[in-house]
Design an enzyme around this catalytic site. Structure first.
Site, mmCIF file in Angstrom:
data_model
loop_
_atom_site.group_PDB
_atom_site.id
_atom_site.type_symbol
_atom_site.label_atom_id
_atom_site.label_comp_id
_atom_site.label_asym_id
_atom_site.label_seq_id
_atom_site.Cartn_x
_atom_site.Cartn_y
_atom_site.Cartn_z
ATOM 1 N N HIS A 98 -0.401 4.512 -6.545
ATOM 2 C CA HIS A 98 0.600 5.586 -6.504
ATOM 3 C C HIS A 98 1.334 5.576 -5.170
ATOM 4 C CE1 HIS A 98 -1.937 7.820 -3.730
ATOM 5 N NE2 HIS A 98 -2.962 7.566 -4.539
ATOM 6 N N ASP A 380 -5.884 3.348 -4.490
ATOM 7 C CA ASP A 380 -6.352 2.328 -3.553
ATOM 8 C C ASP A 380 -7.746 1.840 -3.938
ATOM 9 O OD1 ASP A 380 -7.618 4.712 -2.923
ATOM 10 O OD2 ASP A 380 -7.126 4.677 -0.786
#
Length: 479
Positions: A98, A380
């Site tokens: 994102h 992540d």
């Protein structure tokens, strides 16, 4: 005698010129043939010049923080879509992190960063299609979204960002990603034609608004003004996208061991401890409570948005605090690669996602025309283990709006042969992968045979566990 002296003079002059030329090349004052990534010349596999013996560069926490922020300012160079003219692109699978978000944690007793999450095309950073994107998102009720996705907002809209909310910077980052991929895959390679169907797309996201909104931003510039009725977004409840194969006790074991390593490294760092003690005094809380609030997450938001770090009556958190914490984070990433615990975790964590990817690529190589463009919108903690499992150890930790791309190509001269390229943030990392390093040394092909990727995922990923299957590796205790 005169002739002999002249000869000796010319010989000495020639030696001097040769020495100067060599020295200037070492100092990079005379251009030499360009070296591509990995140190190889496109026309020759022999080294042009030996590497100079230099110390590894020191960690620069401020520079690395800027890279992590990924503030959209200049056009990005990209190697996606590059191949010999006789190769045909047949599939693209993209995994994204994102975009820029508001912190997930707050530093106790300090004012939250004053970041506006309303989308305003007049405010920087912006994008030429931002206003059109906002209007198109308002029409999205016709889309098919699994589970709780349909109840999430399709774009950020709070005047003061909520915790973890995508910012305008995050939206713009993925509008740029989508535009870049459109130029390459739609306009140049015609991966999807104007009459594309819903079956040609596969879209999946976790249940966070920031991942859904990032996917929609990328998708909008990739397929501008797309028909909402063709959009079917699947909900993935796991951040590692393990779907129905999440039961893996040994994956959890290696993750716990990795977390112990992280803790051990932290308690050994005296500079870090001093910084935490000093910051705790500034905000007036126990040091343990400050650590638990994960201050680097919040401080990165201040840093990325160029907002002054927080102050109290006792003092201010400053750049020196930030540098020490960020430097420790970078040192932790370096040690993580060396200790291999994270690598073992990554192999088991990412096998379900990579197996799904391989199965899809095999179907397309066999002639199936469905799901030729795939988008996973993730975090992540999704991308990082995938990179580790693939063996791309030199890659930086996933920045905001990072993208990992798997391209499938068909050899036009031998249509039954298929190859893959893997790219990370536009850089070709195919031959950094553990399963294609040796192939690169032996072959002049610019890509990796699909079967090497298939063999890695179906078989070789389990060799380090002395196993032959994912199920067995997930349950076999280490010796």
């Amino acid at each position: 005698m005169l002739f002999r002296n002249r000869f000796l003079f010319l010989l000495a002059l020639a030696a001097l010129l040769a020495f100067l030329s060599l020295s200037l090349q070492f100092l990079h004052l005379i251009p030499v043939s360009p070296i591509r990534e990995g140190g190889l010349n496109p026309k020759s596999r022999k080294r042009i010049m030996p590497d100079l013996l230099t110390e590894p560069p020191a960690i620069d926490p401020v520079y690395e923080a800027h890279v992590y922020c990924n503030v959209p300012t200049i056009a990005e160079r990209s190697m996606e879509g590059h191949a010999p003219h006789y190769f045909k692109l047949v599939s693209v699978q993209v995994v994204i992190r994102h975009g820029d978000r508001y912190p997930l944690y707050a530093i106790p007793k300090t004012k939250r960063p004053d970041i506006d999450c309303m989308l305003l095309p007049s405010r920087k950073p912006s994008h030429p299609q931002l206003e059109a994107f906002i209007k198109h998102m308002a029409k999205g009720s016709a889309a098919q979204m699994e589970g709780s996705l349909s109840s999430l907002p399709r774009y950020p809209s709070h005047s003061l960002c909520e915790m973890g909310e995508l910012t305008q910077t995050g939206v713009v980052q993925h509008l740029r990603n989508g535009q870049l991929l459109r130029e390459i895959y739609i306009k140049k390679h015609k991966l999807l034609l104007s009459d594309w169907t819903a079956k040609q797309l596969y879209l999946e996201t976790t249940g966070k608004s920031r991942t859904l909104q990032s996917a929609l931003a990328l998708l909008y510039t990739f397929l501008p003004d797309f028909d909402w009725k063709k959009i079917n977004i699947r909900h993935q409840w796991s951040t590692i996208f393990c779907s129905g194969s999440c039961d893996c006790p040994m994956r959890n074991h290696y993750l716990e061991e990795e977390q112990r390593r992280q803790y051990s490294l932290r308690v050994k760092n005296n500079d870090l401890e001093k910084i935490y003690v000093d910051m705790a005094k500034i905000v007036g809380i126990p040091t343990r409570q400050l650590r638990a609030s994960n201050p680097i997450d919040s401080l990165l938001c201040y840093f990325c948005h160029n907002v002054s770090f927080p102050c109290t009556k006792t003092g201010c958190i400053g750049m020196e605090h930030f540098k020490v914490i960020k430097r420790h984070q970078l040192e932790d990433e370096r040690e993580r690669q060396e200790k291999k615990l994270y690598f073992l975790y990554a192999l088991l964590a990412t096998h379900p996602l990579l197996n799904q990817t391989v199965n899809r690529l095999q179907r397309i190589a066999e002639g199936k025309k469905e799901e030729v463009f795939v988008l996973y919108s993730a975090h992540d903690v999704t991308l990082s283990p995938v990179l580790s499992a693939l063996g791309v150890t030199e890659a930086r930790f996933p920045r905001f709006a990072a993208r990992l791309v798997f391209e499938l190509w068909q050899d036009g001269k031998r249509p039954k042969e298929h190859f893959i390229r893997i790219l990370y943030n536009g850089a070709d990392v195919t031959f950094q992968t553990s399963f294609c390093k040796d192939y690169y040394k032996r072959s002049s092909k610019p890509m990796c045979p699909l079967e090497k990727f298939v063999n890695f995922v179906k078989r070789d990923m389990f060799l380090v566990f002395n196993s032959t299957s994912y199920y067995d590796a997930c349950r076999r205790r280490p010796l």
